[in-house]
Design an enzyme around this catalytic site. Structure first.
Site, short mmCIF file in Angstrom:
data_model
loop_
_atom_site.label_atom_id
_atom_site.label_comp_id
_atom_site.label_asym_id
_atom_site.label_seq_id
_atom_site.Cartn_x
_atom_site.Cartn_y
_atom_site.Cartn_z
N SER A 114 36.31 21.09 41.84
CA SER A 114 37.53 20.63 42.57
C SER A 114 37.47 19.50 43.13
O SER A 114 37.37 18.59 42.51
CB SER A 114 37.99 21.82 43.54
OG SER A 114 39.19 21.93 43.99
N ASP A 239 43.33 28.91 36.03
CA ASP A 239 43.38 28.04 37.25
C ASP A 239 44.85 27.63 37.79
O ASP A 239 45.64 26.88 37.19
CB ASP A 239 42.68 27.05 37.31
CG ASP A 239 42.24 26.21 38.45
OD1 ASP A 239 42.88 26.27 39.51
OD2 ASP A 239 41.08 25.58 38.70
N HIS A 267 40.53 29.25 40.20
CA HIS A 267 39.88 28.14 41.01
C HIS A 267 38.65 28.79 41.84
O HIS A 267 38.96 28.90 43.13
CB HIS A 267 40.82 27.57 41.74
CG HIS A 267 40.65 26.21 42.20
ND1 HIS A 267 40.76 25.17 41.23
CD2 HIS A 267 40.26 25.79 43.30
CE1 HIS A 267 40.24 24.08 41.85
NE2 HIS A 267 39.92 24.31 43.15
#
Length: 291
Positions: A114, A239, A267
């Protein structure tokens, strides 16, 4: 948990495995702490023959927090006024260089998830001689791609929780919203993780400042075209927070990068997909050894 002085800050870190093995640095994301890399995931990486290092970014976990970094005006930053931006992703990448200096490590394999993927990309661009290989997980090259769904975007601007129970409930709800629809985590696991993070340190202002760094930092596409180390990009097809176009753009930007798209992954790092994620990391590091 040990800490070191790095880039003028105190960074908290932890290591697993044999220091004689190739070093693998794990970089976590927005508002995350080193414990967001699951212990068993790290142990499995160490069992693959890596000296695993995980750490708290500045403004998160047990690493340095400075009041003078202030309160960023996100709306103004989006509009182009960056006067309230306390630091950029390049500063977080410089923290990594300081961490490696303190640990006596000249070169490492870097894995980022991320925002951690953004930092890992920036570190590879800024310090190419210190990166043996790059793995970017559920990340993006900049704000023009990988845009979140409206529902996921809403969690980025959620107001701070007033107490522990509210913070834990909000964290569980967010994890459920952005997590893997194909591999939903058990409720008790989400609650345990949320409680552990809150009790270690709850610091929503740091999350806001890190978000400001993401918004204010330049797009990395052009710089990534100069990356020469073996690179693998791992992204979940489902995601909602950083959508698949972010991973696709990252793989397209880095010459020779491999893109691994995992169906049912959102995610997060769902346990059933650890073997595939760890295999992608290991295979990429092997490319580095032959590079």
């Amino acid at each position: 948990m040990p800490d070191v002085q790095a880039n003028g800050l105190r960074l908290s870190y932890e290591t697993l495995g044999d220091p004689a093995d190739p070093a693998l640095l794990l970089v976590m994301g927005l508002g995350a702490q080193l414990i967001d890399w699951p212990q068993e995931f790290c142990e499995q990486l160490a069992a693959r023959g890596f000296f695993v290092i995980r750490f708290d970014n500045r403004d998160a976990g047990l690493s340095t927090i400075r009041p003078e970094w202030g309160v960023p005006d996100v709306a103004a930053i989006v509009a182009g006024d960056r006067s309230t931006v306390p630091y950029l992703l390049a500063d977080l990448a410089a923290d990594i260089a300081g961490l490696l200096d303190a640990l006596g490590l000249a070169r490492v394999h870097v894995v980022g998830a991320s925002m951690g993927g953004m930092i890992a990309q920036q570190f590879t661009v800024d310090h190419p001689d210190r990166v043996a290989s790059l793995c970017s997980i559920m990340s993006t090259t900049g704000r023009s791609v990988g845009r979140p769904t409206p529902e996921a975007a809403a969690v980025l601007i959620r107001p701070p929780a007033p107490d522990r129970a509210s913070a834990v409930a909000a964290a569980v709800a967010t994890a459920r919203l952005v997590g893997s629809p194909g591999f939903p985590a058990p409720e008790e696991e989400l609650v345990r993780r949320a409680e552990e993070k809150y009790d270690r340190r709850y610091h929503p202002l740091g999350t806001l400042r890190q978000y400001a760094a993401i918004i204010a930092s330049p797009d990395r596409t052009a710089a990534l075209r100069e990356v020469t180390v073996p690179t693998v990009v791992v992204h979940g097809a489902a995601d909602p927070l950083i959508t698949l176009s972010g991973g696709e753009a990252t793989a397209a930007a880095v010459p020779g990068a491999e893109l691994v798209v995992l169906d049912g992954m959102g995610h997060d790092l769902p346990r059933p997909l650890w073997p595939r994620i760890i295999a992608a990391i290991s295979t990429n590091t092997a490319r580095a050894a032959a590079h």
